[in-house]
Scaffold this motif. Structure first.
Motif, PDB file in Angstrom:
ATOM      1  N   GLU A 103      68.646  47.613-103.156  1.00  0.00           N
ATOM      2  CA  GLU A 103      68.537  48.831-103.959  1.00  0.00           C
ATOM      3  C   GLU A 103      68.034  48.524-105.364  1.00  0.00           C
ATOM      4  O   GLU A 103      67.237  49.286-105.932  1.00  0.00           O
ATOM      5  CB  GLU A 103      69.906  49.518-104.028  1.00  0.00           C
ATOM      6  N   TYR A 104      68.480  47.413-105.933  1.00  0.00           N
ATOM      7  CA  TYR A 104      68.053  47.002-107.275  1.00  0.00           C
ATOM      8  C   TYR A 104      66.542  46.818-107.319  1.00  0.00           C
ATOM      9  O   TYR A 104      65.848  47.349-108.206  1.00  0.00           O
ATOM     10  CB  TYR A 104      68.770  45.710-107.662  1.00  0.00           C
ATOM     11  N   PHE A 105      66.012  46.057-106.368  1.00  0.00           N
ATOM     12  CA  PHE A 105      64.583  45.804-106.357  1.00  0.00           C
ATOM     13  C   PHE A 105      63.786  47.045-105.963  1.00  0.00           C
ATOM     14  O   PHE A 105      62.671  47.255-106.455  1.00  0.00           O
ATOM     15  CB  PHE A 105      64.260  44.631-105.426  1.00  0.00           C
ATOM     16  N   SER A 106      64.353  47.864-105.099  1.00  0.00           N
ATOM     17  CA  SER A 106      63.665  49.089-104.677  1.00  0.00           C
ATOM     18  C   SER A 106      63.416  50.009-105.869  1.00  0.00           C
ATOM     19  O   SER A 106      62.349  50.634-105.985  1.00  0.00           O
ATOM     20  CB  SER A 106      64.489  49.813-103.617  1.00  0.00           C
ATOM     21  N   LYS A 107      64.386  50.081-106.783  1.00  0.00           N
ATOM     22  CA  LYS A 107      64.233  50.910-107.979  1.00  0.00           C
ATOM     23  C   LYS A 107      63.111  50.396-108.885  1.00  0.00           C
ATOM     24  O   LYS A 107      62.589  51.149-109.707  1.00  0.00           O
ATOM     25  CB  LYS A 107      65.542  50.962-108.752  1.00  0.00           C
ATOM     26  N   LYS A 108      62.763  49.135-108.711  1.00  0.00           N
ATOM     27  CA  LYS A 108      61.675  48.556-109.484  1.00  0.00           C
ATOM     28  C   LYS A 108      60.392  48.476-108.665  1.00  0.00           C
ATOM     29  O   LYS A 108      59.437  47.781-109.050  1.00  0.00           O
ATOM     30  CB  LYS A 108      62.081  47.155-109.971  1.00  0.00           C
ATOM     31  N   SER A 109      60.401  49.164-107.523  1.00  0.00           N
ATOM     32  CA  SER A 109      59.243  49.205-106.606  1.00  0.00           C
ATOM     33  C   SER A 109      58.872  47.809-106.115  1.00  0.00           C
ATOM     34  O   SER A 109      57.697  47.462-105.980  1.00  0.00           O
ATOM     35  CB  SER A 109      58.032  49.868-107.285  1.00  0.00           C
ATOM     36  N   ILE A 110      59.898  46.997-105.863  1.00  0.00           N
ATOM     37  CA  ILE A 110      59.709  45.637-105.346  1.00  0.00           C
ATOM     38  C   ILE A 110      60.383  45.531-103.982  1.00  0.00           C
ATOM     39  O   ILE A 110      61.544  45.925-103.828  1.00  0.00           O
ATOM     40  CB  ILE A 110      60.299  44.592-106.303  1.00  0.00           C
ATOM     41  N   ASP A 111      59.663  45.007-103.016  1.00  0.00           N
ATOM     42  CA  ASP A 111      60.212  44.834-101.676  1.00  0.00           C
ATOM     43  C   ASP A 111      61.056  43.562-101.646  1.00  0.00           C
ATOM     44  O   ASP A 111      60.569  42.471-101.966  1.00  0.00           O
ATOM     45  CB  ASP A 111      59.064  44.729-100.662  1.00  0.00           C
ATOM     46  N   ILE A 112      62.325  43.683-101.274  1.00  0.00           N
ATOM     47  CA  ILE A 112      63.214  42.530-101.253  1.00  0.00           C
ATOM     48  C   ILE A 112      62.729  41.449-100.302  1.00  0.00           C
ATOM     49  O   ILE A 112      63.124  40.278-100.399  1.00  0.00           O
ATOM     50  CB  ILE A 112      64.653  42.951-100.896  1.00  0.00           C
ATOM     51  N   ALA A 113      61.852  41.822 -99.368  1.00  0.00           N
ATOM     52  CA  ALA A 113      61.300  40.844 -98.428  1.00  0.00           C
ATOM     53  C   ALA A 113      60.578  39.705 -99.161  1.00  0.00           C
ATOM     54  O   ALA A 113      60.462  38.594 -98.621  1.00  0.00           O
ATOM     55  CB  ALA A 113      60.351  41.516 -97.442  1.00  0.00           C
ATOM     56  N   MET A 114      60.121  39.973-100.387  1.00  0.00           N
ATOM     57  CA  MET A 114      59.466  38.930-101.188  1.00  0.00           C
ATOM     58  C   MET A 114      60.399  37.759-101.456  1.00  0.00           C
ATOM     59  O   MET A 114      59.950  36.631-101.703  1.00  0.00           O
ATOM     60  CB  MET A 114      58.994  39.505-102.524  1.00  0.00           C
ATOM     61  N   PHE A 115      61.709  38.026-101.401  1.00  0.00           N
ATOM     62  CA  PHE A 115      62.693  37.011-101.768  1.00  0.00           C
ATOM     63  C   PHE A 115      63.455  36.471-100.560  1.00  0.00           C
ATOM     64  O   PHE A 115      64.438  35.742-100.737  1.00  0.00           O
ATOM     65  CB  PHE A 115      63.691  37.601-102.771  1.00  0.00           C
ATOM     66  N   ASP A 116      63.013  36.801 -99.357  1.00  0.00           N
ATOM     67  CA  ASP A 116      63.764  36.429 -98.154  1.00  0.00           C
ATOM     68  C   ASP A 116      64.066  34.949 -98.056  1.00  0.00           C
ATOM     69  O   ASP A 116      65.109  34.545 -97.545  1.00  0.00           O
ATOM     70  CB  ASP A 116      62.998  36.864 -96.893  1.00  0.00           C
ATOM     71  N   ASN A 117      63.164  34.116 -98.533  1.00  0.00           N
ATOM     72  CA  ASN A 117      63.333  32.669 -98.383  1.00  0.00           C
ATOM     73  C   ASN A 117      63.839  31.970 -99.637  1.00  0.00           C
ATOM     74  O   ASN A 117      63.891  30.745 -99.686  1.00  0.00           O
ATOM     75  CB  ASN A 117      62.004  32.042 -97.948  1.00  0.00           C
ATOM     76  N   LEU A 118      64.212  32.758-100.649  1.00  0.00           N
ATOM     77  CA  LEU A 118      64.708  32.168-101.893  1.00  0.00           C
ATOM     78  C   LEU A 118      66.229  32.046-101.883  1.00  0.00           C
ATOM     79  O   LEU A 118      66.933  32.918-101.373  1.00  0.00           O
ATOM     80  CB  LEU A 118      64.291  33.013-103.094  1.00  0.00           C
ATOM     81  N   ALA A 119      66.736  30.969-102.480  1.00  0.00           N
ATOM     82  CA  ALA A 119      68.175  30.805-102.645  1.00  0.00           C
ATOM     83  C   ALA A 119      68.705  31.905-103.565  1.00  0.00           C
ATOM     84  O   ALA A 119      68.010  32.334-104.490  1.00  0.00           O
ATOM     85  CB  ALA A 119      68.473  29.435-103.242  1.00  0.00           C
ATOM     86  N   PRO A 120      69.933  32.381-103.337  1.00  0.00           N
ATOM     87  CA  PRO A 120      70.487  33.440-104.187  1.00  0.00           C
ATOM     88  C   PRO A 120      70.438  33.122-105.678  1.00  0.00           C
ATOM     89  O   PRO A 120      70.187  34.012-106.497  1.00  0.00           O
ATOM     90  CB  PRO A 120      71.926  33.563-103.678  1.00  0.00           C
ATOM     91  N   TRP A 121      70.673  31.857-106.060  1.00  0.00           N
ATOM     92  CA  TRP A 121      70.639  31.549-107.494  1.00  0.00           C
ATOM     93  C   TRP A 121      69.241  31.744-108.057  1.00  0.00           C
ATOM     94  O   TRP A 121      69.076  32.154-109.213  1.00  0.00           O
ATOM     95  CB  TRP A 121      71.141  30.128-107.769  1.00  0.00           C
ATOM     96  N   ALA A 122      68.205  31.470-107.250  1.00  0.00           N
ATOM     97  CA  ALA A 122      66.832  31.659-107.709  1.00  0.00           C
ATOM     98  C   ALA A 122      66.517  33.141-107.861  1.00  0.00           C
ATOM     99  O   ALA A 122      65.779  33.542-108.765  1.00  0.00           O
ATOM    100  CB  ALA A 122      65.860  30.997-106.738  1.00  0.00           C
ATOM    101  N   VAL A 123      67.082  33.961-106.985  1.00  0.00           N
ATOM    102  CA  VAL A 123      66.911  35.412-107.100  1.00  0.00           C
ATOM    103  C   VAL A 123      67.616  35.913-108.352  1.00  0.00           C
ATOM    104  O   VAL A 123      67.098  36.760-109.086  1.00  0.00           O
ATOM    105  CB  VAL A 123      67.446  36.125-105.845  1.00  0.00           C
ATOM    106  N   MET A 124      68.805  35.376-108.616  1.00  0.00           N
ATOM    107  CA  MET A 124      69.536  35.751-109.821  1.00  0.00           C
ATOM    108  C   MET A 124      68.725  35.443-111.073  1.00  0.00           C
ATOM    109  O   MET A 124      68.625  36.260-111.991  1.00  0.00           O
ATOM    110  CB  MET A 124      70.875  35.009-109.851  1.00  0.00           C
TER     111      MET A 124
END
Length: 292
Positions: free
Chosen positions: A113-134
């Motif tokens: 939901e956070y990324f959707s509000k910024k018009s970003i597809d969370i699929a871009m981060f599927d392979n990233l570690a959570p700390w890297a997403v943070m």
């Protein structure tokens, strides 16, 4: 006062303690002396805004009086392409893991939901570690607020050394710092939950801390440290990984050199206070530590 505070030992000071830098600011600078040879210890921040441009004169004078500048990692020696090449293996999930598999359903939904509000597809981060997403989230929020590593104090220190042909050494490798965050991977859900909690009020929440850094207010920074690294499992692990182990390594490396070399040591400000902090450890090693 949970994850964002705890991880902040590296990132919040690195990312947040940079909202303002008035010309009369007096950030903490200490002289370390042994056998008549003087070195310096300076607490830094890694990003900032345009008002932070220009190092305080007492800092440049201390650099000029030193033979070598020591930083955590000499990022000025790493090109953006090289930085990405060396960082990505640590940031990418392996063995079939995905961002979704590493987080609770609730936390993954909040991220989506956070990324959707910024018009970003969370699929871009599927392979990233959570700390890297943070880290990505924090970078986005602070870039939107006008902050950049361009005005970070450590980068300005490195730029000054380059202009004045002063040698630079580093305490760690980039790979060591990347692995440090991977060591917190078992706490990924706590990481994301507290990141959301603190980013919701980041503009006002850190004003006191910003002012404490600007003024070298060690009492406030020490209070923040103790609240951040509490006796919870998460607090104890993150303190051990992000501060205690690193401080001990740095003391072991630097102690034989101070008194023989004139060093200017610039590291993140939360490495300085409390019983495991560099200030106390240098005093315990017999150095004369004086606030400038």
């Amino acid at each position: 006062m949970n994850y964002t505070q705890r991880i902040s030992s590296y990132f919040i000071l690195a990312v947040l303690f940079t909202l303002s830098f008035a010309s009369n600011a007096e950030p903490g600078l200490w002289q370390l002396e042994k056998d008549g040879v003087k070195s310096y210890l300076f607490g830094t921040v890694h990003v900032g805004d345009s008002s932070m441009k220009g190092l305080p004169s007492k800092v440049t004078k201390a650099i000029d009086a030193s033979d070598k500048v020591i930083v955590e990692v000499n990022v000025s020696a790493i090109s953006p392409m090289e930085m990405q090449r060396r960082s990505m293996p640590f940031m990418m999930l392996k063995n079939g893991k995905t961002l979704k598999s590493e987080l609770s359903e609730q936390n993954y939904t909040k991220l989506k939901e956070y990324f959707s509000k910024k018009s970003i597809d969370i699929a871009m981060f599927d392979n990233l570690a959570p700390w890297a997403v943070m880290v990505t989230m924090m970078q986005m929020e602070f870039q939107n607020a006008g902050f950049s590593d361009q005005y970070g104090i450590d980068k300005q220190v490195l730029a000054y050394t380059k202009t004045n042909n002063i040698p630079v050494g580093e305490l760690e490798t980039l790979e060591y710092q990347m692995e440090m965050f991977n060591n917190l991977s078992l706490l990924s859900n706590e990481m994301i939950e507290e990141t959301f909690e603190q980013l919701a009020d980041v503009e006002t929440y850190f004003i006191t801390l910003v002012n404490a850094w600007k003024n070298g207010d060690m009492a406030t920074l020490t209070k923040y440290y103790n609240e951040s690294f509490d006796d919870s499992n998460y607090g104890e692990i993150s303190e051990q990984v992000m501060l205690i182990e690193r401080n001990n390594n740095w003391i072991k490396e630097l102690t034989p050199r101070i008194g023989k070399e004139k060093l200017f040591i610039a590291v993140g400000a939360l490495h300085l206070p409390e019983q495991h902090g560099l200030l106390k450890q240098f005093k315990d090693q017999g150095f004369t530590v004086t606030r400038l």
